[in-house]
Design an enzyme around this catalytic site. Sequence first.
Site, PDB file in Angstrom:
ATOM      1  N   LYS A  52      -3.479  -9.594   0.070  1.00  0.00           N
ATOM      2  CA  LYS A  52      -2.339 -10.519   0.561  1.00  0.00           C
ATOM      3  C   LYS A  52      -2.662 -11.694   1.524  1.00  0.00           C
ATOM      4  O   LYS A  52      -2.049 -12.659   1.647  1.00  0.00           O
ATOM      5  CB  LYS A  52      -1.291  -9.212   1.221  1.00  0.00           C
ATOM      6  CG  LYS A  52      -0.813  -8.562   0.263  1.00  0.00           C
ATOM      7  CD  LYS A  52       0.068  -7.250   0.922  1.00  0.00           C
ATOM      8  CE  LYS A  52       0.405  -6.086  -0.213  1.00  0.00           C
ATOM      9  NZ  LYS A  52       1.026  -4.905   0.273  1.00  0.00           N
ATOM     10  N   GLN A  96       1.563  -2.335   5.956  1.00  0.00           N
ATOM     11  CA  GLN A  96       1.000  -1.565   4.664  1.00  0.00           C
ATOM     12  C   GLN A  96       1.115  -0.041   4.905  1.00  0.00           C
ATOM     13  O   GLN A  96       0.987   0.535   5.860  1.00  0.00           O
ATOM     14  CB  GLN A  96      -0.482  -2.048   4.807  1.00  0.00           C
ATOM     15  CG  GLN A  96      -1.121  -1.565   3.609  1.00  0.00           C
ATOM     16  CD  GLN A  96      -0.577  -2.071   2.544  1.00  0.00           C
ATOM     17  OE1 GLN A  96      -0.441  -3.389   2.439  1.00  0.00           O
ATOM     18  NE2 GLN A  96      -0.427  -1.464   1.097  1.00  0.00           N
ATOM     19  N   ASP A 119       8.971  -7.117   2.017  1.00  0.00           N
ATOM     20  CA  ASP A 119       8.661  -6.301   1.190  1.00  0.00           C
ATOM     21  C   ASP A 119       9.987  -5.504   0.509  1.00  0.00           C
ATOM     22  O   ASP A 119       9.839  -4.804  -0.577  1.00  0.00           O
ATOM     23  CB  ASP A 119       8.051  -4.953   1.958  1.00  0.00           C
ATOM     24  CG  ASP A 119       6.318  -4.986   1.649  1.00  0.00           C
ATOM     25  OD1 ASP A 119       6.036  -5.702   0.649  1.00  0.00           O
ATOM     26  OD2 ASP A 119       5.665  -4.333   2.229  1.00  0.00           O
TER      27      ASP A 119
END
Length: 293
Positions: A52, A96, A119
């Site tokens: 990412k 994460q 997200d």
Amino acid sequence: MILLDGKNIASQIKIEIADRVLEIDRSGGKMPHLAAVIVGNDGASETYVAHKVRACKEVGFKSTLVRLDEQVAEEILLEKIDEINNNPDIDGMIVQLPLPPHISEGKVIERIKVEKDVDGFHPVNVGRMFIGQPAYISATPYGIIQLIERYNIETSGKHCVIIGRSNIVGKPMAALMSRKGYPGDCTVTICHSRTRNLDDICRRADILVAALGSAGFVNAEMVKEGAVVIDVGITRTRSAETRSGWKLLGDVKFDEVAPKCSYITPVPGGVGPMTIVSLLANTLKASAREVYG
Ligand code: NAD
């Protein structure tokens, strides 16, 4: 059969995003900025976050990586999230997952400012997506939708069968494929581990999305002639054929299913590359205040 080349489409989208970043730079605007928080040293999480951060660099975004120890107290993580929430230079944030068991994922996700939740995991973003309001759509479903769109695949009135009901893939996919408009307007069936007659249901699919995480689960018998097959599954297995000693397997037996399909995603190179690029697209939207104004 047409291969849904996620790798190629993702590269195109990255170029489009990089062009937008250049325009922003030329007009003296602020560079999009993504913050990624990682807790502990889980190998897979490290790899995902590294990808990412690298993708941010490739398109010219700023990125900040925050590393916290595996044993970090939940309260410290929440304070870090507040700090990022309040940093006006940071447009989007991801934490994460999975987190260590002593930390509540729900609490962490809800602490992220809705406007920075690129997200798309915050219940407000999930809810807004469900009722068709502007929202960040989580990266994997958003990537699949973009793939369908870029290949102009007809969805209206089609029967879409989704195997898997997770919050990050199956459920949002069902909401998106059944929404009004394109891509959407499908009649959707969600299947899961308790579904009876799964093979029969799959055979009735015009569009089959396999997201259960079981390598080679979908065979040719389960697929209708001419179906569109989207393989989300990723299972890492040992392999003597690759240099790394590992290979990635999808949920679909590609070799036997592909000849029956109108379109199919490969693994790797299908849904996977689209996922990261969708996170970039969400971060760009966050920096342009496109979703929440
Ligand atoms: P999950 O484990 O949270 O959910 C799996 C779902 O599959 C569950 O709802 C379960 O009911 C269903 N299921 C399991 N066995 C089944 C069976 N035999 N028959 C019918 N349904 C069954 O998984 P997830 O997080 O949604 O991920 C699914 C797969 O997609 C995994 O392989 C994961 O690695 C992969 N994935 C890939 C990407 C990507 O970028 N390509 C992103 C996210 C997840």
